[in-house]
Design an enzyme around this catalytic site. Structure first.
Site, mmCIF file in Angstrom:
data_model
loop_
_atom_site.group_PDB
_atom_site.id
_atom_site.type_symbol
_atom_site.label_atom_id
_atom_site.label_comp_id
_atom_site.label_asym_id
_atom_site.label_seq_id
_atom_site.Cartn_x
_atom_site.Cartn_y
_atom_site.Cartn_z
ATOM 1 N N ASP A 90 1.151 -1.248 0.082
ATOM 2 C CA ASP A 90 -0.062 0.210 0.089
ATOM 3 C C ASP A 90 0.795 1.242 -0.076
ATOM 4 O O ASP A 90 2.173 1.234 0.424
ATOM 5 C CB ASP A 90 -0.951 -0.080 1.227
ATOM 6 C CG ASP A 90 -1.657 1.267 1.375
ATOM 7 O OD1 ASP A 90 -2.412 1.404 0.349
ATOM 8 O OD2 ASP A 90 -1.527 1.892 2.639
ATOM 9 N N ASP A 92 -0.077 4.938 0.870
ATOM 10 C CA ASP A 92 -0.285 6.072 2.016
ATOM 11 C C ASP A 92 -0.131 5.385 3.277
ATOM 12 O O ASP A 92 -1.055 4.369 3.744
ATOM 13 C CB ASP A 92 -1.589 6.706 1.760
ATOM 14 C CG ASP A 92 -1.859 7.607 0.749
ATOM 15 O OD1 ASP A 92 -0.812 8.447 0.465
ATOM 16 O OD2 ASP A 92 -2.584 7.526 -0.217
#
Length: 354
Positions: A90, A92
């Site tokens: 991922d 953020d």
């Protein structure tokens, strides 16, 4: 930069049977809420125990719930070699820091200012309406998926109608408060050297992620591909459309791999992108990095043989550590640096292996 051996993590962890979850469920979420009292005590006891034993403070930043299972996975991935591994991450609050100078850092989507206050306000209104629905424990997943498609579609339409330009996007990144975790560049370098692809999955905007990497890392990597929503700009630099299917928070997984694009035209393979995609799908061992239990679903669509999942629990630690430690093989807390993951990769494939 802090560097410490994985074995120290394992030795200092509390060994409790792991209840694995390949994807979040309403029952898991309900259990998390019911377990708040327990996990506050568990986390506090874990920290006190480590302090009493005189462990180095760095070990406070990681929890391994089932060390024996983790050791088995490490052995299996090491035996298969780097040619069978892919990293799924991922973006953020996983690759990037959760806090900067004591304040919540911005996300790749949240930093965007399109230079039109009216449309910025409209996008904020959509956020305030749909965000609570995204995490509602009572909305069925099929209905929630439709709501997320609706939210992303409306947001993308506002970006087009509001006249977003490439220059506005570039300035938004330059003025943003977003930064990579310490150790991310080292991780990328190690994986690139060993020929291990990195798939960055994001429900945000690929163009912004690329711009953040250009401005904050000041270099590029041939083994990185981004699976995210990609914008199309006209010759004047104005946003006119989006490419392909919409990737939102509930469908960012390997089923969306065909949407991936490398930072370069090729990944160092003269046969081009199509064969790179096939090569990635043949890599059946996974190192998954995420900051949300839902990120475990990023490997959906891949029939993996072994997966080591690393979670970054950045906030509400006492209330969430129980759920995270049951779901991820390793959990880093306190907005920890990426140096522990770098060490994990070194344990998987020592320097003398390729």
């Amino acid at each position: 930069m802090r560097s410490f051996r994985l074995q120290k993590f394992v030795d200092s962890a509390v060994a409790v049977p792991l209840l694995r979850a390949t994807s979040p469920s309403h029952s898991t979420n309900a259990h998390c809420l019911r377990s708040n009292t327990f996990c506050r005590s568990y986390y506090a006891a874990n920290r006190v125990g480590m302090e009493k034993n005189g462990r180095e403070k760095a070990s406070d930043d990681v929890v391994v719930r089932d060390r024996h299972l983790l050791e088995k996975k490490i052995a299996a991935i090491r035996m298969a070699g780097p040619g069978k591994l892919q990293v799924i991450a991922d973006f953020d609050a996983t690759l990037t820091r959760y806090r900067i100078d004591g304040l919540r850092g911005q996300t790749s989507h949240g930093l965007l200012q399109q230079g039109n206050p009216e449309y910025d306000a409209k996008r904020q209104e959509l956020y305030e309406y749909y965000y609570p629905l995204e995490f509602s424990p009572i909305i069925p997943i099929d209905e929630k998926t439709k709501l997320m498609e609706e939210w992303w579609g409306k947001t993308h339409s506002l970006l087009i109608e509001g006249g977003l330009t490439y220059e506005a996007m570039r300035k938004s990144v330059a003025n943003s408060k977003i930064a990579f975790r310490e150790g991310v560049i080292e991780l990328f370098e190690v994986l690139e050297k060993k020929g291990i692809p990195i798939l960055i999955f994001s429900a945000g905007l690929a163009d912004i992620i690329e711009e953040v990497m250009r401005q904050k890392l000041h270099r590029s990597f041939t083994n990185i591909r981004i699976v995210s929503n990609r914008m199309v700009f006209d010759d004047d630099g104005r946003l006119v459309s989006f490419k392909g299917r919409t990737i939102h928070s509930l469908n960012k997984n390997e089923h969306a791999l065909d949407m991936a694009a490398p930072l370069h035209d090729k990944l160092g393979d003269n046969d081009g992108l199509a064969n790179d995609t096939a090569n990635v799908k043949m890599r059946t061992n996974v190192l998954l990095l995420g900051d949300h239990i839902g990120d475990l679903g990023m490997s959906d669509g891949l029939k993996y043989e072994a997966r080591i999942s690393v979670g970054f629990l950045n906030d509400n630690i006492e209330a969430s550590i129980d759920c995270y430690s049951k779901s991820f093989d390793m959990v880093y807390v306190n907005d920890a640096p990426m140096s522990g993951v770098v060490e994990l990769v070194s344990q998987l494939f020592p320097a003398d292996s390729n």
